[in-house]
Structure formats: structure tokens, C-alpha cells
Design a protein around this motif. Structure first.
Motif, short mmCIF file in Angstrom:
data_model
loop_
_atom_site.label_atom_id
_atom_site.label_comp_id
_atom_site.label_asym_id
_atom_site.label_seq_id
_atom_site.Cartn_x
_atom_site.Cartn_y
_atom_site.Cartn_z
N VAL A 1 -41.95 16.28 -61.50
CA VAL A 1 -41.64 17.10 -60.34
C VAL A 1 -40.24 17.69 -60.57
O VAL A 1 -39.49 17.21 -61.41
CB VAL A 1 -41.70 16.32 -59.01
N ALA A 2 -39.94 18.73 -59.83
CA ALA A 2 -38.66 19.42 -60.03
C ALA A 2 -37.93 19.58 -58.71
O ALA A 2 -38.55 19.74 -57.66
CB ALA A 2 -38.88 20.78 -60.67
N VAL A 3 -36.61 19.55 -58.80
CA VAL A 3 -35.76 19.93 -57.67
C VAL A 3 -35.04 21.22 -58.06
O VAL A 3 -34.76 21.46 -59.23
CB VAL A 3 -34.73 18.84 -57.32
N CYS A 4 -34.78 22.06 -57.07
CA CYS A 4 -34.12 23.33 -57.35
C CYS A 4 -33.43 23.83 -56.09
O CYS A 4 -33.73 23.37 -54.98
CB CYS A 4 -35.13 24.37 -57.84
N LYS B 1 -36.04 27.32 -71.01
CA LYS B 1 -35.00 26.65 -70.23
C LYS B 1 -35.30 25.15 -70.14
O LYS B 1 -36.42 24.69 -70.39
CB LYS B 1 -34.90 27.25 -68.82
N ALA B 2 -34.29 24.39 -69.73
CA ALA B 2 -34.39 22.93 -69.77
C ALA B 2 -35.58 22.38 -68.99
O ALA B 2 -36.31 21.53 -69.52
CB ALA B 2 -33.08 22.31 -69.27
N PRO B 3 -35.83 22.80 -67.74
CA PRO B 3 -36.96 22.20 -67.01
C PRO B 3 -38.30 22.39 -67.71
O PRO B 3 -39.15 21.49 -67.70
CB PRO B 3 -36.93 22.92 -65.66
N ALA B 4 -38.51 23.57 -68.31
CA ALA B 4 -39.77 23.82 -69.00
C ALA B 4 -39.91 22.91 -70.22
O ALA B 4 -41.00 22.38 -70.50
CB ALA B 4 -39.86 25.28 -69.42
N GLY B 5 -38.81 22.70 -70.94
CA GLY B 5 -38.85 21.82 -72.09
C GLY B 5 -39.09 20.37 -71.71
O GLY B 5 -39.87 19.66 -72.36
N VAL B 6 -38.43 19.93 -70.65
CA VAL B 6 -38.63 18.57 -70.15
C VAL B 6 -40.08 18.38 -69.73
O VAL B 6 -40.74 17.38 -70.06
CB VAL B 6 -37.67 18.27 -68.99
N ALA B 7 -40.60 19.36 -68.98
CA ALA B 7 -41.97 19.24 -68.47
C ALA B 7 -42.99 19.23 -69.61
O ALA B 7 -43.96 18.46 -69.57
CB ALA B 7 -42.26 20.40 -67.52
N ALA B 8 -42.78 20.05 -70.62
CA ALA B 8 -43.71 20.09 -71.75
C ALA B 8 -43.74 18.75 -72.48
O ALA B 8 -44.81 18.24 -72.82
CB ALA B 8 -43.33 21.22 -72.71
N ALA B 9 -42.56 18.18 -72.71
CA ALA B 9 -42.50 16.89 -73.40
C ALA B 9 -43.12 15.78 -72.57
O ALA B 9 -43.84 14.92 -73.09
CB ALA B 9 -41.05 16.56 -73.74
N ALA B 10 -42.85 15.80 -71.27
CA ALA B 10 -43.39 14.77 -70.39
C ALA B 10 -44.91 14.89 -70.27
O ALA B 10 -45.63 13.88 -70.28
CB ALA B 10 -42.73 14.86 -69.02
N ARG B 11 -45.40 16.12 -70.17
CA ARG B 11 -46.85 16.31 -70.05
C ARG B 11 -47.56 15.82 -71.31
O ARG B 11 -48.62 15.19 -71.24
CB ARG B 11 -47.16 17.79 -69.80
N ARG C 1 -40.16 4.80 -70.97
CA ARG C 1 -39.89 3.83 -69.90
C ARG C 1 -40.21 4.38 -68.51
O ARG C 1 -40.14 3.64 -67.53
CB ARG C 1 -38.41 3.43 -69.95
N ALA C 2 -40.53 5.66 -68.41
CA ALA C 2 -40.63 6.32 -67.11
C ALA C 2 -42.06 6.38 -66.60
O ALA C 2 -43.01 6.50 -67.37
CB ALA C 2 -40.06 7.73 -67.20
N ASP C 3 -42.20 6.31 -65.29
CA ASP C 3 -43.47 6.60 -64.61
C ASP C 3 -43.47 7.99 -64.03
O ASP C 3 -44.50 8.65 -63.94
CB ASP C 3 -43.71 5.58 -63.48
N LEU C 4 -42.29 8.44 -63.60
CA LEU C 4 -42.14 9.76 -63.00
C LEU C 4 -40.88 10.40 -63.58
O LEU C 4 -39.85 9.75 -63.71
CB LEU C 4 -41.99 9.64 -61.48
N VAL C 5 -40.99 11.68 -63.92
CA VAL C 5 -39.85 12.43 -64.44
C VAL C 5 -39.45 13.49 -63.42
O VAL C 5 -40.30 14.24 -62.93
CB VAL C 5 -40.20 13.12 -65.78
N ILE C 6 -38.17 13.54 -63.10
CA ILE C 6 -37.65 14.56 -62.18
C ILE C 6 -36.70 15.45 -62.98
O ILE C 6 -35.75 14.97 -63.59
CB ILE C 6 -36.91 13.93 -60.99
N THR C 7 -36.97 16.74 -62.96
CA THR C 7 -36.11 17.70 -63.63
C THR C 7 -35.65 18.73 -62.60
O THR C 7 -35.97 18.60 -61.42
CB THR C 7 -36.84 18.36 -64.82
#
Length: 352
Positions: A297-300, A280-290, A261-267
Motif C-alpha cells: 500500500v502507499a501513502v502520498c 520512481k521509488a514507489p513503482a520500484g518498491v511495488a514491483a519488487a514486493a509483488r 521479513r515483511a507481511d505488508l510493505v508501505i511505500t
């Protein structure tokens, strides 16, 4: 959840009509049960033994026969007073009690998230809570903790809860270390739990002795056996299947359908650094989204990765709170409002 809500609030200041969905995730360590509850699992509380034997209230999550059990809830560093460590005596007995409670509640599938442990006992305490017997040469139960395993003479696993053989048991961890040796549980993670160099040697030798008594050297060498002070070894011993924690949790939490459902994923993560790239979670999220062709994009709080490294991990850009407020103390004190301002920047860059 609070971080996600702050990010959505900031995005909507720029795009009031924005449809956004919050899906907190975890990688099997601290916060795994909270993420499951936020995704609709039911929280169950039970009284169990803490790492030092004192009684604590721990929680697991349950939905449709699937239980999410977080060992840190019972046996984590979070259960010790600030500045107090017990590397030689901390026990995973309470984690076994937590698993037993999930079985009692009817769980047919268990996701066992391990990380943030206060323990280095090879999961012997957990196994004891599930019916195993670890005895000294005089026939007495071995004392709690990793160091006491040096006194182990016999191990009897015949009394293990038979339900363990009939459930799907997944060991979810971002750690692929073996149980013993220079990359093992004691050597790599013992110092984080207060172990001195002498303690590390003692614990590693005790874990090696446990492996010898159990005749399980092949199992001890498997990736994940050294997770959470060796509780991974105990889980593998009773039939668990090892999977990277973030992959398991994304499946359990319904990330794939949300991603469609997403156009943009923020982790995001407190510190985006070299450790982020290792399960770690952001890397897993990014791999699945890619893999799904979605921008990430990420916030930190703090950013310690170069843009090209982020790109290889599937993250187009990272936004650090310190870009908005250079004073780290203020970032920590006012993280919520600064997150919202950071999210406004994301919205202007990607959503207008």
C-alpha cells in the motif's frame, strides 16, 4: 526517515505490538546519500565546486568498499539560490571532484545516482575534474557550462583517473533519455533548469558538437545518456553500466532481506501520479514486493492515479493525506500528524 517513523507511530497506535522496520529508499536523485546513510553507510563530507564554481560542502556515503555518490550533492538545483538558474553555464565539475574523493577513500564500487541537476554540460565538467582536457582552437580550456561546448576543438581523455578502469561503476538513474534530440537532455529537462527555447537549441547543438568531437554518437544514443543534463553520457564514456536507479538502490540498501521479513510493505511519494510509474521509488518498491508475493500500500500527499492503474503497478491501495485533511496547505504544514492518522487507517484496514 521522518516519514517512515511517523507511519510506524500511527500503525502502533492501532497495533502496539507491531514489529515494523523503516528502510528509506531513493531512486538515484535527491536524497540518495541520505537513504544510504540511514541504511548504515558512513557519511563523508568534502569541499567541492558547486554548479556555479563556488565552493560547497557535499557528501557521499561509503560502506565496505561501496560508495554511493549523488551528483545533486555537488551539481544539483538545490545548490542554487531560490529563483536562480544558470542553464548555459552550470558545471558538473564538483560531481567529478566528489567521485574522485570516493576513489581516494578506497571505493571499489561506485553507485552514481544522478538527478535533480542544475546542469546541461554533457558531464564535461565532471570529466575535467577527473583528468580530461577540453580545449578551444586556441588551446585554452573550454569555459564551464554546456553552452561553451560549442567552442570545443579537441578533447583529450588520456589523463582520466586510471582508477576508473578498475572500479565497478554503476550509473543509477530513473531517466532513460538519449543525450541529444527532441527527447534529449536539453529539450526535455532544460526548461526545468531555466532554459528558454533559444537556450535549449543552443545547448542541444553544443552537446551534439561534444559528441562529434568525441566521436561517440553510438554512446550518446544509449538510454541514460541524457540523464542529469548529460552527465549520464560522461559516465557511460568512462565505463559505467546503466541501471534503473531504484533497482540499484534497493540492492545497495538491502531491500530483499527486509522484504523477506515483511507481511505488508508501505511505500510512498509526495505525489502519486503518472511520473511515479516511470522508474520512481514507489513503482520500484511495488514491483519488487509483488514479485515476492507481498501486499503493498502507499501513502502520498496527493493521489492522481486511478485504482486500476495502481493495481497494475502492484499497489493494492493508496492513502492520500488529502483524504484526511482536504486543505492542501494544512497537509503541508502538518504532514507529520496527518501521516500518523493516515497510518492508523492502514493499520485498521490491513493489520487487525
Amino acid at each position: 526517515m521522518e516519514v517512515a517513523e511517523r507511519v510506524i507511530a500511527g500503525l502502533r497506535r492501532v497495533r502496539p505490538d507491531l514489529r515494523a522496520e523503516a528502510l528509506p529508499v531513493a531512486d538515484g536523485g535527491d536524497g540518495t546519500v541520505a537513504a544510504a546513510v540511514a541504511a548504515g553507510f558512513e557519511r563523508h563530507e568534502v569541499r567541492v565546486s558547486g554548479p556555479l564554481g563556488d565552493e560547497v560542502t557535499a557528501a557521499y556515503a561509503l560502506r565496505d568498499g561501496t560508495a554511493v555518490v549523488e551528483m545533486a550533492e555537488a551539481s544539483g538545483l538545490q545548490r542554487l539560490s531560490e529563483g536562480v538558474f544558470a542553464p548555459l553555464t552550470a558545471s558538473t565539475y564538483g560531481s567529478g571532484e566528489l567521485l574522485r574523493a570516493a576513489l581516494d577513500a578506497g571505493a571499489r564500487s561506485i553507485v552514481f545516482g544522478v538527478g535533480g541537476s542544475a546542469t546541461t554540460d554533457g558531464g564535461a565538467g565532471m570529466l575535467a575534474a577527473l583528468g580530461a582536457r577540453f580545449l578551444t582552437a586556441s588551446g585554452e580550456p573550454v569555459r564551464p557550462g554546456g553552452a561553451a561546448l560549442a567552442e570545443l576543438a579537441t578533447a583529450d581523455l588520456s589523463g582520466l583517473d586510471p582508477r576508473l578502469r578498475s572500479v565497478e561503476f554503476v550509473l543509477a538513474s530513473d531517466v532513460d533519455n538519449p543525450l541529444t534530440g527532441p527527447k534529449g537532455a536539453a529539450a526535455v529537462y532544460g526548461p526545468q533548469k531555466g532554459a528558454s527555447p533559444e537556450d535549449v537549441e543552443r545547448l542541444d547543438a553544443a552537446l551534439a558538437h561534444l559528441v562529434k568531437v568525441l566521436d561517440a554518437s553510438a554512446l550518446a544514443a544509449l538510454p541514460g545518456a541524457g540523464a542529469a543534463g548529460g552527465i549520464g553520457f560522461a559516465a557511460l564514456l568512462v565505463g559505467a553500466r546503466f541501471r534503473p536507479g531504484i533497482e540499484v538502490m534497493l540492492d545497495v540498501l538491502g531491500f530483499a532481506s527486509a522484504l523477506e521479513r515483511a507481511d505488508l510493505v508501505i511505500t510512498g511519494e509526495g505525489s502519486l501520479d503518472e511520473q511515479t510509474l516511470h522508474g520512481k521509488a514507489p513503482a520500484g518498491v511495488a514491483a519488487a514486493a509483488r514479485a515476492a508475493g507481498k501486499d503493498v500500500v502507499a501513502v502520498c500527499g496527493r493521489l492522481a492515479l486511478a485504482p486500476e492503474v495502481l493495481g497494475r503497478a502492484g499497489i493494492r491501495r493508496a492513502y492520500a493525506l488529502t483524504d484526511v485533511e482536504p486543505d492542501v496547505a494544512k497537509c503541508i504544514a502538518d504532514a507529520g500528524p496527518i501521516l500518523e492518522r493516515t497510518a492508523e487507517r492502514i493499520a485498521r484496514d490491513y493489520l487487525t
